[in-house]
Design a protein around this motif. Structure first.
Motif, mmCIF file in Angstrom:
data_model
loop_
_atom_site.group_PDB
_atom_site.id
_atom_site.type_symbol
_atom_site.label_atom_id
_atom_site.label_comp_id
_atom_site.label_asym_id
_atom_site.label_seq_id
_atom_site.Cartn_x
_atom_site.Cartn_y
_atom_site.Cartn_z
ATOM 1 N N PRO A 20 31.350 55.084 61.567
ATOM 2 C CA PRO A 20 31.066 56.333 60.853
ATOM 3 C C PRO A 20 32.097 56.571 59.750
ATOM 4 O O PRO A 20 33.296 56.399 59.972
ATOM 5 C CB PRO A 20 31.162 57.400 61.943
ATOM 6 C CG PRO A 20 31.047 56.665 63.234
ATOM 7 C CD PRO A 20 31.625 55.312 62.993
ATOM 8 N N ALA A 21 31.624 56.942 58.581
ATOM 9 C CA ALA A 21 32.551 57.262 57.490
ATOM 10 C C ALA A 21 33.243 58.591 57.793
ATOM 11 O O ALA A 21 32.617 59.530 58.283
ATOM 12 C CB ALA A 21 31.808 57.338 56.172
ATOM 13 N N PRO A 22 34.549 58.683 57.531
ATOM 14 C CA PRO A 22 35.257 59.936 57.812
ATOM 15 C C PRO A 22 34.853 61.042 56.845
ATOM 16 O O PRO A 22 34.377 60.790 55.739
ATOM 17 C CB PRO A 22 36.726 59.551 57.635
ATOM 18 C CG PRO A 22 36.693 58.423 56.653
ATOM 19 C CD PRO A 22 35.443 57.657 56.945
ATOM 20 N N ARG A 23 35.082 62.273 57.279
ATOM 21 C CA ARG A 23 34.875 63.450 56.444
ATOM 22 C C ARG A 23 36.128 64.313 56.500
ATOM 23 O O ARG A 23 36.932 64.196 57.417
ATOM 24 C CB ARG A 23 33.666 64.252 56.940
ATOM 25 C CG ARG A 23 32.337 63.510 56.820
ATOM 26 C CD ARG A 23 31.197 64.340 57.361
ATOM 27 N NE ARG A 23 31.327 64.579 58.793
ATOM 28 C CZ ARG A 23 30.484 65.319 59.497
ATOM 29 N NH1 ARG A 23 29.476 65.924 58.904
ATOM 30 N NH2 ARG A 23 30.665 65.474 60.795
ATOM 31 N N THR A 24 36.308 65.183 55.540
ATOM 32 C CA THR A 24 37.433 66.119 55.601
ATOM 33 C C THR A 24 37.208 67.078 56.764
ATOM 34 O O THR A 24 36.095 67.558 56.989
ATOM 35 C CB THR A 24 37.575 66.909 54.293
ATOM 36 O OG1 THR A 24 36.353 67.573 54.007
ATOM 37 C CG2 THR A 24 37.937 65.991 53.134
ATOM 38 N N ARG A 25 38.286 67.306 57.518
ATOM 39 C CA ARG A 25 38.229 68.243 58.653
ATOM 40 C C ARG A 25 39.070 69.486 58.396
ATOM 41 O O ARG A 25 38.767 70.566 58.881
ATOM 42 C CB ARG A 25 38.733 67.558 59.919
ATOM 43 C CG ARG A 25 37.968 66.305 60.320
ATOM 44 C CD ARG A 25 38.598 65.702 61.566
ATOM 45 N NE ARG A 25 38.092 64.376 61.857
ATOM 46 C CZ ARG A 25 38.588 63.567 62.787
ATOM 47 N NH1 ARG A 25 39.621 63.996 63.539
ATOM 48 N NH2 ARG A 25 38.089 62.375 62.987
ATOM 49 N N GLU A 26 40.171 69.269 57.700
ATOM 50 C CA GLU A 26 41.097 70.354 57.404
ATOM 51 C C GLU A 26 41.231 70.507 55.891
ATOM 52 O O GLU A 26 40.963 69.570 55.128
ATOM 53 C CB GLU A 26 42.477 70.072 58.017
ATOM 54 C CG GLU A 26 42.459 69.762 59.501
ATOM 55 C CD GLU A 26 42.089 70.962 60.348
ATOM 56 O OE1 GLU A 26 42.202 72.099 59.838
ATOM 57 O OE2 GLU A 26 41.671 70.757 61.507
ATOM 58 N N ALA A 27 41.705 71.674 55.479
ATOM 59 C CA ALA A 27 41.838 71.939 54.040
ATOM 60 C C ALA A 27 42.884 71.054 53.378
ATOM 61 O O ALA A 27 42.871 70.876 52.155
ATOM 62 C CB ALA A 27 42.189 73.410 53.828
ATOM 63 N N SER A 28 43.781 70.466 54.179
ATOM 64 C CA SER A 28 44.827 69.605 53.624
ATOM 65 C C SER A 28 44.445 68.129 53.619
ATOM 66 O O SER A 28 45.237 67.283 53.202
ATOM 67 C CB SER A 28 46.124 69.790 54.417
ATOM 68 O OG SER A 28 45.915 69.489 55.790
ATOM 69 N N ASP A 29 43.230 67.793 54.086
ATOM 70 C CA ASP A 29 42.790 66.401 54.142
ATOM 71 C C ASP A 29 42.493 65.848 52.752
ATOM 72 O O ASP A 29 42.057 66.581 51.848
ATOM 73 C CB ASP A 29 41.520 66.266 54.983
ATOM 74 C CG ASP A 29 41.772 66.393 56.478
ATOM 75 O OD1 ASP A 29 42.939 66.464 56.879
ATOM 76 O OD2 ASP A 29 40.774 66.419 57.237
ATOM 77 N N VAL A 30 42.696 64.530 52.638
ATOM 78 C CA VAL A 30 42.291 63.798 51.435
ATOM 79 C C VAL A 30 41.543 62.547 51.890
ATOM 80 O O VAL A 30 41.997 61.842 52.800
ATOM 81 C CB VAL A 30 43.506 63.400 50.575
ATOM 82 C CG1 VAL A 30 43.065 62.549 49.377
ATOM 83 C CG2 VAL A 30 44.258 64.640 50.093
ATOM 84 N N LEU A 31 40.391 62.285 51.285
ATOM 85 C CA LEU A 31 39.659 61.053 51.538
ATOM 86 C C LEU A 31 39.998 60.046 50.442
ATOM 87 O O LEU A 31 39.948 60.374 49.250
ATOM 88 C CB LEU A 31 38.147 61.295 51.565
ATOM 89 C CG LEU A 31 37.612 62.220 52.654
ATOM 90 C CD1 LEU A 31 36.087 62.278 52.582
ATOM 91 C CD2 LEU A 31 38.063 61.769 54.039
#
Length: 342
Positions: A20-31
């Motif tokens: 599964p491709a990751p998604r942002t979970r938190e506002a501080s995440d970067v993909l």
């Protein structure tokens, strides 16, 4: 949405698998999309021996391109090229504030990409990677620096810099001994020593090809039959890059009184130490995980100024599709992979 992930399935078994491709979970995440992924010496061991419980994603050295940022991220934007540090770190805990993000207190110990230790964070061969606290962790790559040359800044190249720069910044004439044995880390350390102006760089190894390469890089290199073989003289700084308990012992007892021994070997069990010998001479022993985020900018500046050029030790670039085959029979040097993502 699915993506490809380079996955270790057992000893000598690495394949591209769907994940599964990751998604942002938190506002501080970067993909981030890795665009140039390098093979660490440890990766070779993780594929060949699979000492950790498979399956697991592989890879912890890469330059990537920012794809998406969380709402709290202001400094980074899609399209930016960044070094993805091998460790996962928050950037604001007590340890991160002491420039030790490899020991971040906000995540389990040994939290890193490309291993199942400290939870699973994916690997830096993945087509897409979620970087928590991305703005505090990711390191922008200067516009003039090629991603292939910067890929090892996620781990090995910065770790080599950290091993020798405290000594050489104070004394370029300090005697440095590098005990080789891993495919590239000892040679990267030679490269960094010479880039920092080291004038007395010595290298020993049981591998004739590595000794030849160290000589070509400017070290006084010696081929040895075993780590038990006496090495003349003692040195201000010794660096264990052997990944062998006897190599570590050789580095420790080759350190002059009051000198420093830095071990960058990764042992999965406790190696014996020549305690009384190093006690009697007052050797300072330094080890620990790499701390990339605070020190990568300086290494990138050295690459940008062409003071440091890792190109002589790079194999490739190879295409990502070739990764399973190349890792099962890796060439001399440090393989770097690129592809259509670039």
């Amino acid at each position: 949405m699915a993506m490809r992930r380079l996955t270790v399935l057992g000893p000598g078994r690495a394949e591209w698998r769907e994940a599964p491709a990751p998604r942002t979970r938190e506002a501080s995440d970067v993909l981030v999309r890795p665009i140039a992924s390098a093979v660490c010496d440890l990766d070779r061991h993780l594929v060949r021996e699979a000492p950790l419980e498979p399956p697991y994603a592989l890879g912890h050295e890469a330059v990537g391109e920012v794809v998406e940022v969380g709402d709290a991220v202001g400094r980074l934007k899609p399209g930016d090229r960044v070094v993805i540090p091998c460790h996962v770190s928050c950037g604001e805990c007590e340890e991160c504030a002491r420039s030790m993000p490899g020991a971040c207190g906000a995540v389990p110990p040994f939290s890193a990409y490309g291993t199942p230790t400290g939870r699973s964070w994916g690997g830096l061969f993945d087509e897409l990677v979620r970087v928590p606290w991305g703005e505090r962790s990711l390191v922008p790559v200067p516009p003039g620096v090629d991603a292939v040359r910067a890929a090892a800044c996620s781990d090995n190249l910065v770790d080599a810099y950290r091993a020798v720069s405290p000594t050489l910044s104070g004394d370029r004439d300090a005697s440095v001994l590098i005990v080789g044995g891993t495919p590239t880390f000892g040679l990267l350390t030679v490269l960094v020593c010479k880039a920092l102006g080291g004038t007395a760089v010595h290298y020993v190894d049981r591998d004739a090809h590595s000794v030849e390469r160290a000589t070509a890089l400017g070290a006084a290199a010696t081929l040895i039959d075993s780590y038990a073989e006496p090495i003349p003289g003692r040195h201000d700084l010794t660096v264990d890059a052997s990944a062998h308990p006897r190599g570590l012992r050789r580095a420790l007892i080759s350190t002059r009184p009051g000198g420093t021994c830095v071990s960058r070997s990764v042992f999965l069990s406790d190696p014996p130490l020549p305690y009384l010998e190093i006690y009697s001479s007052g050797v300072t022993f330094v080890t620990g995980p790499p701390h990339i985020t605070p020190f990568a900018p300086e290494v990138l500046r050295l690459i940008d100024s062409e003071t440091l050029d890792p190109t002589p030790l790079i194999s490739g670039p190879h295409h990502y599709d070739e990764a399973p085959e190349v890792l099962l029979d890796p060439p001399a040097g440090k393989p770097v992979f690129v592809g259509d993502r670039r």
